[in-house]
Structure formats: structure tokens, C-alpha cells
Design a protein around this motif. Structure first.
Motif, PDB file in Angstrom:
ATOM      1  N   UNK A 264      -9.439  22.952  17.215  1.00 53.28           N
ATOM      2  CA  UNK A 264     -10.415  21.842  17.131  1.00 53.28           C
ATOM      3  C   UNK A 264      -9.834  20.550  16.434  1.00 53.28           C
ATOM      4  N   UNK A 265     -10.109  19.402  17.223  1.00 49.43           N
ATOM      5  CA  UNK A 265      -9.455  18.233  16.885  1.00 49.43           C
ATOM      6  C   UNK A 265      -9.969  17.761  15.682  1.00 49.43           C
ATOM      7  N   UNK A 266     -11.214  18.238  15.077  1.00 52.29           N
ATOM      8  CA  UNK A 266     -11.670  17.877  13.836  1.00 52.29           C
ATOM      9  C   UNK A 266     -11.060  18.819  12.686  1.00 52.29           C
ATOM     10  N   UNK A 267     -10.700  20.022  13.178  1.00 60.72           N
ATOM     11  CA  UNK A 267     -10.166  21.060  12.035  1.00 60.72           C
ATOM     12  C   UNK A 267      -8.725  21.494  12.708  1.00 60.72           C
ATOM     13  N   UNK A 268      -7.997  20.818  12.897  1.00 58.95           N
ATOM     14  CA  UNK A 268      -6.846  21.263  13.346  1.00 58.95           C
ATOM     15  C   UNK A 268      -5.809  22.342  12.685  1.00 58.95           C
ATOM     16  N   UNK A 269      -6.171  22.279  11.213  1.00 57.95           N
ATOM     17  CA  UNK A 269      -5.613  23.352  10.274  1.00 57.95           C
ATOM     18  C   UNK A 269      -6.477  24.706  10.220  1.00 57.95           C
ATOM     19  N   UNK A 270      -7.368  24.871  10.921  1.00 58.91           N
ATOM     20  CA  UNK A 270      -8.290  25.872  10.779  1.00 58.91           C
ATOM     21  C   UNK A 270      -7.996  26.915  11.816  1.00 58.91           C
ATOM     22  N   UNK A 271      -7.443  27.944  11.582  1.00 61.86           N
ATOM     23  CA  UNK A 271      -6.994  28.922  12.591  1.00 61.86           C
ATOM     24  C   UNK A 271      -8.032  29.648  13.308  1.00 61.86           C
ATOM     25  N   UNK A 272      -9.270  29.530  12.765  1.00 64.85           N
ATOM     26  CA  UNK A 272     -10.371  30.054  13.322  1.00 64.85           C
ATOM     27  C   UNK A 272     -10.886  29.457  14.682  1.00 64.85           C
ATOM     28  N   UNK A 273     -10.533  28.337  14.667  1.00 64.54           N
ATOM     29  CA  UNK A 273     -10.930  27.483  15.810  1.00 64.54           C
ATOM     30  C   UNK A 273     -10.254  27.647  17.046  1.00 64.54           C
ATOM     31  N   UNK A 274      -8.938  28.252  16.871  1.00 65.98           N
ATOM     32  CA  UNK A 274      -7.936  28.312  18.270  1.00 65.98           C
ATOM     33  C   UNK A 274      -8.372  29.702  18.975  1.00 65.98           C
ATOM     34  N   UNK A 275      -8.322  29.432  20.237  1.00 68.93           N
ATOM     35  CA  UNK A 275      -8.893  30.657  21.162  1.00 68.93           C
ATOM     36  C   UNK A 275      -7.657  31.125  21.816  1.00 68.93           C
ATOM     37  N   UNK A 276      -6.438  30.808  21.685  1.00 67.43           N
ATOM     38  CA  UNK A 276      -5.308  31.448  22.415  1.00 67.43           C
ATOM     39  C   UNK A 276      -4.051  31.541  21.371  1.00 67.43           C
ATOM     40  N   UNK A 277      -3.590  32.676  21.115  1.00 75.31           N
ATOM     41  CA  UNK A 277      -2.547  32.934  20.209  1.00 75.31           C
ATOM     42  C   UNK A 277      -1.412  33.824  20.966  1.00 75.31           C
ATOM     43  N   UNK A 278      -0.208  33.483  20.496  1.00 74.21           N
ATOM     44  CA  UNK A 278       1.005  34.078  21.093  1.00 74.21           C
ATOM     45  C   UNK A 278       1.278  35.464  20.157  1.00 74.21           C
ATOM     46  N   UNK A 279       2.293  35.981  20.622  1.00 74.39           N
ATOM     47  CA  UNK A 279       2.477  37.354  19.774  1.00 74.39           C
ATOM     48  C   UNK A 279       3.399  37.239  18.676  1.00 74.39           C
ATOM     49  N   UNK A 280       3.911  35.925  18.321  1.00 78.46           N
ATOM     50  CA  UNK A 280       4.608  35.610  17.330  1.00 78.46           C
ATOM     51  C   UNK A 280       6.321  35.834  17.269  1.00 78.46           C
ATOM     52  N   UNK A 281       6.645  35.075  16.649  1.00 76.58           N
ATOM     53  CA  UNK A 281       8.450  35.199  16.453  1.00 76.58           C
ATOM     54  C   UNK A 281       8.665  35.225  15.069  1.00 76.58           C
ATOM     55  N   UNK A 282       9.679  36.058  14.475  1.00 74.93           N
ATOM     56  CA  UNK A 282      10.083  36.355  13.244  1.00 74.93           C
ATOM     57  C   UNK A 282      11.055  35.501  12.840  1.00 74.93           C
ATOM     58  N   UNK A 283      10.798  34.609  11.644  1.00 78.50           N
ATOM     59  CA  UNK A 283      11.854  33.829  11.009  1.00 78.50           C
ATOM     60  C   UNK A 283      12.222  34.327   9.747  1.00 78.50           C
ATOM     61  N   UNK A 284      13.519  34.734   9.489  1.00 81.92           N
ATOM     62  CA  UNK A 284      13.861  35.065   8.160  1.00 81.92           C
ATOM     63  C   UNK A 284      15.044  34.077   7.550  1.00 81.92           C
ATOM     64  N   UNK A 285      14.592  33.496   6.445  1.00 78.05           N
ATOM     65  CA  UNK A 285      15.630  32.868   5.716  1.00 78.05           C
ATOM     66  C   UNK A 285      16.080  33.288   4.457  1.00 78.05           C
ATOM     67  N   UNK A 286      17.444  33.524   4.547  1.00 79.94           N
ATOM     68  CA  UNK A 286      18.170  34.421   3.355  1.00 79.94           C
ATOM     69  C   UNK A 286      18.583  33.445   2.494  1.00 79.94           C
ATOM     70  N   UNK A 287      18.713  33.706   1.201  1.00 79.99           N
ATOM     71  CA  UNK A 287      19.061  33.120   0.011  1.00 79.99           C
ATOM     72  C   UNK A 287      20.512  33.056  -0.216  1.00 79.99           C
TER      73      UNK A 287
END
Length: 121
Positions: free
Chosen positions: A98-121
Motif C-alpha cells: 500500500x502506498x499509504x502504509x508501505x511498512x505494513x506487511x499485511x498489505x503486500x500481496x506477493x512475497x519471495x522465499x527469503x534470503x538468509x543474512x548472517x552478521x558475525x560479531x
């Protein structure tokens, strides 16, 4: 139909950088509100950044992450600099928000499978 596909995740040391890519088919992708979200183990999914005509960022990443897009390539990128261990998560690209709520994940209709990001200390 829009199917986002993420790439670019990996393992990096704290202070390092990664660039995530989100590519999608479908002519509507280039005009879609596209966002990045992340989910760490045991935590809820959270908003990271989104792009439409404007760019939006979570406070936790503002100044370190940059979202951009190339409509000709149907690709959105998330440049992540000065990475911290708390940035470790699976990062998801989502389209159709949604252009009005771009931070609201429930408004998004299409999702990718995800990619892992790991940051080591």
C-alpha cells in the motif's frame, strides 16, 4: 502475477556490507510498492525498507541501508552497510504494498522465499 525472487544473502562480519537483489516478472512490478522485511529466529517479521515514488526506512536501518530500483531490469536492491549482528535474519522481498502504509506487511500481496543474512560479531 508477480513473483519476487531474492538473492545476495550470505555471511558477513560486523561492519561489512551486502547487497540484496529482488527480481520479479510482471509488468506491474515496476510500478508496485516494493518492500524488504526481515524475520529473525524467535521474532516477528519486521519492516526494513520500501520504495514507491519515495523511499521509506525503519529507524533501525536508516542511514545504513539504501533501497533502490531499476524498472528496466524489474529489480529492487537493498544495499546494506555497517551491518550489525542484530541485522541477522531472513530477508524477504514483497511487492504490491500500500502506498499509504508501505511498512505494513499485511498489505503486500506477493512475497519471495527469503534470503538468509548472517552478521558475525
Amino acid at each position: 502475477q508477480v513473483q519476487p525472487v531474492e538473492s545476495g544473502g550470505g555471511l558477513v562480519q560486523a561492519g561489512g556490507s551486502l547487497r540484496l537483489s529482488c527480481a520479479a516478472s510482471g509488468r506491474t512490478f515496476s510500478t508496485s510498492v516494493t518492500g524488504w522485511f526481515r524475520q529473525a529466529p524467535g521474532k516477528e517479521r519486521e519492516f526494513v525498507a520500501a520504495i514507491s515514488w519515495n523511499k521509506y526506512y525503519a529507524d533501525s536501518v536508516r542511514g545504513r541501508f539504501t533501497i533502490s530500483r531499476d524498472n528496466a531490469k524489474n529489480t529492487v536492491w537493498l544495499q546494506m552497510n555497517s551491518l550489525k549482528p542484530e541485522d541477522t535474519a531472513v530477508y524477504y522481498c514483497a511487492a504490491g504494498g500500500s502506498i499509504r502504509l508501505p511498512s505494513d506487511g499485511t498489505t503486500y500481496g506477493y512475497w519471495g522465499q527469503g534470503t538468509q543474512v548472517t552478521v558475525s560479531s
